[in-house]
Scaffold this motif. Structure first.
Motif: not given
Lengths: 388, 175
Positions: A93, A96, A193-195, A198-199, A208, B83-90
């Protein structure tokens, strides 16, 4: 032996009665201590055992290769020796926006001596609780930063470094245990950055920030511990108990005087929540406010994390990666810089500097093509993992 | 309905009531309903009951749930507060699927129950109008409308009797 403490510290009996004094076994001869003479003491071997509370074996990295090292000769020939076997990374993807600040840290493994000052200062700055012997035995220490120690010994038969416990236990291997090679690696939250943590959070308790920090919302955390399970660096700590005002943990958080040491800028966490390194976010915010009051922009060096501040070797450098002139931006462009487990594409904000050893024999070996990036290092260096 | 009065044929054998109903409908009588303690196989076909439209309602409710869920999530996680969750798109539909699925199921379940109550005019405090208390136990009842000046009650009674009715009586509905 823990020195055999006879009195506790101020205002609590923390430490009293811990350990045994072994100095009565030491003789004094010709003006110096003699460890091989017993003055009237007879030692008898018993069948009793004593379990040592130590954190060295916690948080196994499962043999994944986190280390890069090269010899001085190799470094002179190729400044990126040892770390240029990069993985081929693709992202699924778009990234950000990262306008404004983007905080990061560089750790020089050449400079780190493994003294542990960072661990102490971090614990003091961030109100990290003392958990005591019993909980250390349960692998529940709370340190936000740890120093991993990796050992390797020379295999006399092959002449190659030997790092695995299996090899040591094999009687056919002749290993030179007299000469150990150690590598210290400070390890804290990598603020990926791609934690991966978090996911997996079902309640968005860790997300983040726009400045690249991996943040914890303690109030939101419900304690599923999925994040800790998904963290490839094993840096998240779970509050199994309430460590303050709790008779079970009669350490420095349990009385009025002891609690006066608590840093008021940092939340004291309660039972059932996850915590981890915050890159000293309270210091970042304080510096931002200070710059605002002084009506100026933040400059490099305004923010110093607790670990950085206390590092006697200046091995840790913290700063804004979006500022091209900051010290950290320069370090991140250095050929020695690498990130841990790059092949996972978690994009850590912490960079490490390859350790360069002043030895003649090659360490890094020949550079390999990206496709085969991990085999050689797995074999050679995935070391017995320890932690101080 | 042009009549409130029905004649009830009470049976103690599901086969008898099945045959009687079939014959009555064939003869042109207007059968209001058949009451039974259990489902009699094939009776719905004999009575000419159409397939329930509840499935259509269910589909509509599911669609409502899906639209609601997607709107909610798109608004909350993209337009209102990114929100930025693990760099994934919103704005990323696949990540919305679990909640969308759950909300679709929830809306369908509640919607269908509500729909069923509404269609059957079931409200709080309403008592069940049981045609004959014994149908809740072991007897079977067929109710035939008595249309004034048209239905021959005597002939109808004899048909019921001849087909095995153990009791025949008239009854009036209140509405």
């Amino acid at each position: 032996m823990g020195y055999g403490k006879l009195i506790g510290k101020v205002a609590s009996n923390f430490g009293k009665g811990l350990g045994k004094n072994a100095f009565s076994l030491v003789g004094f001869e010709n003006g110096t201590y003699a460890y091989n003479t017993a003055n009237g003491v007879t030692l008898t071997k018993t069948d009793d055992g004593y379990e040592l509370a130590q954190t060295q074996t916690h948080h196994t990295i499962e043999g994944r290769n986190l280390l890069r090292e090269a010899s001085l000769d190799e470094y002179i020939k190729n400044p990126s020796a040892g770390n240029n076997d990069h993985a081929h990374i693709i992202s699924l993807w778009e990234e950000h926006d990262s306008k404004g600040h983007k905080w990061g840290m560089a750790i020089d493994m050449n400079a780190c001596t493994g003294c542990g000052a960072c661990v102490v200062s971090c614990s003091a700055e961030n109100n990290v609780p003392v958990v005591g012997r019993k909980e250390i035995l349960n692998s529940r220490e709370m340190h936000w930063i740890r120093i991993d120690r990796y050992y390797s010994f020379k295999n006399l038969a092959t002449g190659k470094p030997s790092t695995k416990e299996k090899e040591y236990n094999d009687k056919n291997n002749k290993i030179d245990f007299e000469h150990v090679t150690v590598m210290h690696q400070p390890m804290m939250c990598q603020h990926c950055g791609h934690a991966p943590c978090e996911t997996v959070c079902p309640v968005l308790a860790t997300v983040h920030s726009s400045e690249g920090l991996n943040q914890m919302a303690y109030n939101r955390c419900v304690g599923t511990r999925y994040c800790a399970n998904n963290c490839p660096y094993k840096v998240r700590r779970f509050n199994w108990f309430k460590y303050r005002e709790n008779d079970q943990f009669d350490f420095h958080f349990n009385n009025d005087l002891g609690r006066m040491v608590i840093n008021p800028d940092v939340t004291v966490r309660s039972r059932g929540v996850m915590e981890k390194c915050s890159f000293c976010v309270q210091r970042i915010q304080a510096s931002k406010l200070k710059a605002k009051i002084e009506n100026r922009k933040m400059v490099d060096g305004d923010v110093k994390t607790a670990c950085q501040q206390s590092c006697p070797a200046d091995a840790l450098v913290f700063g804004d990666m979006n500022d091209p002139n900051s010290e950290i931006s320069k370090l991140f462009k250095n050929e020695r810089k690498y990130v841990l487990l790059e092949e996972y594409n978690v994009q850590p904000s912490v960079g490490y500097m390859t350790k360069i050893r002043n030895v003649n024999e090659p360490i890094a070996g020949e550079q390999k093509a990206p496709a085969k990036h991990d085999e050689k290092h797995e074999e050679h260096k995935a070391a017995e993992h320890a932690h101080s | 309905m042009d009549t409130n009065k029905v004649i009830l044929g009470i049976y103690n054998d599901p086969d008898h009531i099945y045959d009687t109903t079939k014959k009555l409908i064939h003869d042109g009588y207007r059968v209001r309903d058949v009451y039974s303690p259990f489902a009699i196989h094939g009776m719905d076909r004999v009575l000419g009951i159409k397939r329930s439209r509840l499935t259509v309602a269910a589909f509509c409710f599911a669609m409502t749930g899906i639209v609601l869920a997607l709107t909610l999530q798109t608004y909350a996680s993209y337009f209102d507060w990114q929100m930025n969750v693990g760099g994934k798109p919103s704005l990323h539909i696949p990540t919305y699927i679990p909640i969308t699925f759950e909300l679709a199921i929830l809306c369908t379940a509640f919607g269908m129950v509500g729909c069923f109550f509404a269609v059957n005019k079931m409200v709080w405090g309403k008592n069940a109008d049981i045609i004959d208390i014994r149908v809740t136990d072991d007897l079977f009842v067929v109710a035939i409308d008595i249309i004034p000046n048209k239905t021959d009650v005597a002939e109808l009674s004899s048909i019921l009797k001849n087909n095995g009715a153990i009791e025949i009586r008239e009854r009036e509905f209140e509405d």
